[in-house]
Design a protein around this motif. Structure first.
Motif, PDB file in Angstrom:
ATOM      1  N   VAL A  78     -50.422   7.413   7.362  1.00  0.00           N
ATOM      2  CA  VAL A  78     -49.259   7.708   6.521  1.00  0.00           C
ATOM      3  C   VAL A  78     -48.578   6.396   6.163  1.00  0.00           C
ATOM      4  O   VAL A  78     -48.143   5.653   7.042  1.00  0.00           O
ATOM      5  CB  VAL A  78     -48.275   8.647   7.254  1.00  0.00           C
ATOM      6  N   ARG A  79     -48.477   6.117   4.855  1.00  0.00           N
ATOM      7  CA  ARG A  79     -47.996   4.817   4.394  1.00  0.00           C
ATOM      8  C   ARG A  79     -46.543   4.834   3.927  1.00  0.00           C
ATOM      9  O   ARG A  79     -46.003   3.805   3.547  1.00  0.00           O
ATOM     10  CB  ARG A  79     -48.885   4.320   3.247  1.00  0.00           C
ATOM     11  N   SER A  80     -45.912   5.986   3.919  1.00  0.00           N
ATOM     12  CA  SER A  80     -44.517   6.033   3.471  1.00  0.00           C
ATOM     13  C   SER A  80     -43.758   7.074   4.268  1.00  0.00           C
ATOM     14  O   SER A  80     -44.342   7.920   4.946  1.00  0.00           O
ATOM     15  CB  SER A  80     -44.445   6.365   1.973  1.00  0.00           C
ATOM     16  N   ARG A  81     -42.438   7.006   4.153  1.00  0.00           N
ATOM     17  CA  ARG A  81     -41.594   8.030   4.757  1.00  0.00           C
ATOM     18  C   ARG A  81     -41.633   9.283   3.896  1.00  0.00           C
ATOM     19  O   ARG A  81     -42.033   9.252   2.739  1.00  0.00           O
ATOM     20  CB  ARG A  81     -40.158   7.543   4.862  1.00  0.00           C
ATOM     21  N   LEU A  82     -41.185  10.404   4.478  1.00  0.00           N
ATOM     22  CA  LEU A  82     -40.946  11.606   3.688  1.00  0.00           C
ATOM     23  C   LEU A  82     -39.708  11.354   2.831  1.00  0.00           C
ATOM     24  O   LEU A  82     -38.634  11.055   3.352  1.00  0.00           O
ATOM     25  CB  LEU A  82     -40.700  12.802   4.608  1.00  0.00           C
ATOM     26  N   THR A  83     -39.860  11.412   1.530  1.00  0.00           N
ATOM     27  CA  THR A  83     -38.726  11.202   0.633  1.00  0.00           C
ATOM     28  C   THR A  83     -38.396  12.514  -0.047  1.00  0.00           C
ATOM     29  O   THR A  83     -39.274  13.330  -0.324  1.00  0.00           O
ATOM     30  CB  THR A  83     -39.050  10.133  -0.425  1.00  0.00           C
ATOM     31  N   HIS A  84     -37.121  12.732  -0.327  1.00  0.00           N
ATOM     32  CA  HIS A  84     -36.737  13.998  -0.944  1.00  0.00           C
ATOM     33  C   HIS A  84     -35.465  13.821  -1.753  1.00  0.00           C
ATOM     34  O   HIS A  84     -34.695  12.881  -1.560  1.00  0.00           O
ATOM     35  CB  HIS A  84     -36.552  15.090   0.113  1.00  0.00           C
ATOM     36  N   ALA A  85     -35.270  14.741  -2.674  1.00  0.00           N
ATOM     37  CA  ALA A  85     -34.042  14.812  -3.463  1.00  0.00           C
ATOM     38  C   ALA A  85     -33.458  16.195  -3.286  1.00  0.00           C
ATOM     39  O   ALA A  85     -34.164  17.186  -3.391  1.00  0.00           O
ATOM     40  CB  ALA A  85     -34.341  14.546  -4.945  1.00  0.00           C
ATOM     41  N   GLY A  86     -32.167  16.274  -2.966  1.00  0.00           N
ATOM     42  CA  GLY A  86     -31.547  17.578  -2.753  1.00  0.00           C
ATOM     43  C   GLY A  86     -31.682  18.030  -1.309  1.00  0.00           C
ATOM     44  O   GLY A  86     -32.127  17.293  -0.422  1.00  0.00           O
ATOM     45  N   THR A  87     -31.325  19.265  -1.066  1.00  0.00           N
ATOM     46  CA  THR A  87     -31.312  19.805   0.298  1.00  0.00           C
ATOM     47  C   THR A  87     -32.694  20.257   0.738  1.00  0.00           C
ATOM     48  O   THR A  87     -33.500  20.701  -0.075  1.00  0.00           O
ATOM     49  CB  THR A  87     -30.337  20.990   0.397  1.00  0.00           C
ATOM     50  N   LEU A  88     -32.954  20.141   2.036  1.00  0.00           N
ATOM     51  CA  LEU A  88     -34.181  20.661   2.617  1.00  0.00           C
ATOM     52  C   LEU A  88     -33.984  22.076   3.157  1.00  0.00           C
ATOM     53  O   LEU A  88     -34.890  22.639   3.755  1.00  0.00           O
ATOM     54  CB  LEU A  88     -34.673  19.736   3.742  1.00  0.00           C
ATOM     55  N   GLY A  89     -32.796  22.636   2.948  1.00  0.00           N
ATOM     56  CA  GLY A  89     -32.558  24.029   3.325  1.00  0.00           C
ATOM     57  C   GLY A  89     -32.541  24.279   4.812  1.00  0.00           C
ATOM     58  O   GLY A  89     -32.898  25.367   5.265  1.00  0.00           O
ATOM     59  N   GLN A  90     -32.128  23.287   5.583  1.00  0.00           N
ATOM     60  CA  GLN A  90     -32.137  23.447   7.035  1.00  0.00           C
ATOM     61  C   GLN A  90     -30.751  23.785   7.595  1.00  0.00           C
ATOM     62  O   GLN A  90     -30.547  23.743   8.801  1.00  0.00           O
ATOM     63  CB  GLN A  90     -32.702  22.182   7.671  1.00  0.00           C
ATOM     64  N   GLU A  91     -29.807  24.094   6.695  1.00  0.00           N
ATOM     65  CA  GLU A  91     -28.483  24.482   7.152  1.00  0.00           C
ATOM     66  C   GLU A  91     -28.548  25.888   7.762  1.00  0.00           C
ATOM     67  O   GLU A  91     -29.233  26.775   7.252  1.00  0.00           O
ATOM     68  CB  GLU A  91     -27.496  24.484   5.985  1.00  0.00           C
ATOM     69  N   LYS A  92     -27.825  26.094   8.846  1.00  0.00           N
ATOM     70  CA  LYS A  92     -27.844  27.389   9.512  1.00  0.00           C
ATOM     71  C   LYS A  92     -26.984  28.399   8.745  1.00  0.00           C
ATOM     72  O   LYS A  92     -25.953  28.057   8.182  1.00  0.00           O
ATOM     73  CB  LYS A  92     -27.336  27.252  10.945  1.00  0.00           C
ATOM     74  N   ARG A  93     -27.445  29.658   8.730  1.00  0.00           N
ATOM     75  CA  ARG A  93     -26.694  30.745   8.101  1.00  0.00           C
ATOM     76  C   ARG A  93     -26.441  31.833   9.148  1.00  0.00           C
ATOM     77  O   ARG A  93     -27.286  32.092  10.008  1.00  0.00           O
ATOM     78  CB  ARG A  93     -27.472  31.335   6.921  1.00  0.00           C
ATOM     79  N   TYR A  94     -25.275  32.465   9.034  1.00  0.00           N
ATOM     80  CA  TYR A  94     -24.894  33.486   9.999  1.00  0.00           C
ATOM     81  C   TYR A  94     -24.427  34.747   9.271  1.00  0.00           C
ATOM     82  O   TYR A  94     -23.841  34.675   8.188  1.00  0.00           O
ATOM     83  CB  TYR A  94     -23.769  32.978  10.902  1.00  0.00           C
ATOM     84  N   ILE A  95     -24.698  35.891   9.896  1.00  0.00           N
ATOM     85  CA  ILE A  95     -24.224  37.180   9.388  1.00  0.00           C
ATOM     86  C   ILE A  95     -23.536  37.901  10.535  1.00  0.00           C
ATOM     87  O   ILE A  95     -24.112  38.055  11.618  1.00  0.00           O
ATOM     88  CB  ILE A  95     -25.392  38.029   8.849  1.00  0.00           C
ATOM     89  N   SER A  96     -22.292  38.323  10.312  1.00  0.00           N
ATOM     90  CA  SER A  96     -21.526  39.012  11.362  1.00  0.00           C
ATOM     91  C   SER A  96     -21.359  40.479  11.008  1.00  0.00           C
ATOM     92  O   SER A  96     -21.284  40.856   9.835  1.00  0.00           O
ATOM     93  CB  SER A  96     -20.160  38.351  11.538  1.00  0.00           C
TER      94      SER A  96
END
Length: 215
Positions: free
Chosen positions: A134-152
């Protein structure tokens, strides 16, 4: 293989033919030759993957002919992307090009699939006896969608909606078995939604009921 396992389409480019990748609409009407050798009539609003000033793939639908991987390829650039569902659907339907990739993107995939699919690809290559560098880092634009979501919801909501007198411990056990977290506070239960579940799929308490009932 990765697309079938996870549901995330990926595309591999011959990195020897690419300098700088960006995503943008075509900007003017024109033509583009896809991997199947067909020349497509494109609209200015069609979303493309670009190599600097040259379009190299029809975003979310099919790659281009001139950046495909061949037996002579020695370096890969992996794309694991996420697109607005209707953008991909409009282009795929208009061109009559409903691919495996476009049909998945039309369903609004969770962004968290992107880094997971790249990690899975590398694992499978190593499992096949190869040693990719692997010759580069993982690059990204925007969110990776790893924010937690909760339902009460109130305690007993799932049981009342189903009409089944399941013990609360059984409800929480079922949810835990399929990746949901549960916490009680007073007369309320809060459910943590796994990051790989789309907000279109899981967003309200009734969706939690459906998960328990299906199980």
């Amino acid at each position: 293989s990765v697309r079938l396992e996870i549901g995330q389409p990926m595309h591999a480019f011959d990195a020897g033919h690419l300098q700088a990748v960006r995503v943008a609409v075509l900007g003017k009407e024109g033509s583009f030759t896809t991997l199947d050798g067909s020349e497509r009539k494109m609209l200015a609003s069609d979303l493309m993957i670009w190599n600097e000033k040259e379009p190299v793939a029809l975003a979310g639908v099919m790659g281009g002919l001139h950046s495909e991987v061949t037996p002579a390829t020695s370096r890969l650039l992996l794309e694991s992307a996420n697109f607005q569902p209707m953008t991909i659907r409009r282009t795929a339907v208009r061109l009559g090009l409903r691919t495996d990739a476009s049909q998945r993107f039309e369903k609004d995939l969770p962004p968290s699939f992107m880094p997971l699919s790249i990690a899975r690809f590398l694992h499978l290559v190593r499992q096949a006896g190869q040693e990719p560098t692997v010759r580069s880092r993982l690059t990204h634009a925007g969110t990776l969608g790893q924010e937690k979501r909760y339902i009460s919801m109130p305690l007993g909501f799932v049981q009342n909606y189903m009409g089944e007198q399941l013990p609360q411990e059984r409800v929480e056990s079922i949810l835990g078995a399929i990746g949901f977290g549960c916490a009680r506070k007073g007369q309320e239960m809060t459910v943590e939604v796994p990051v790989h579940r789309s907000s279109r799929d899981i967003s309200v308490p009734q969706d939690i009921v459906e998960e328990v009932a299906r199980f």
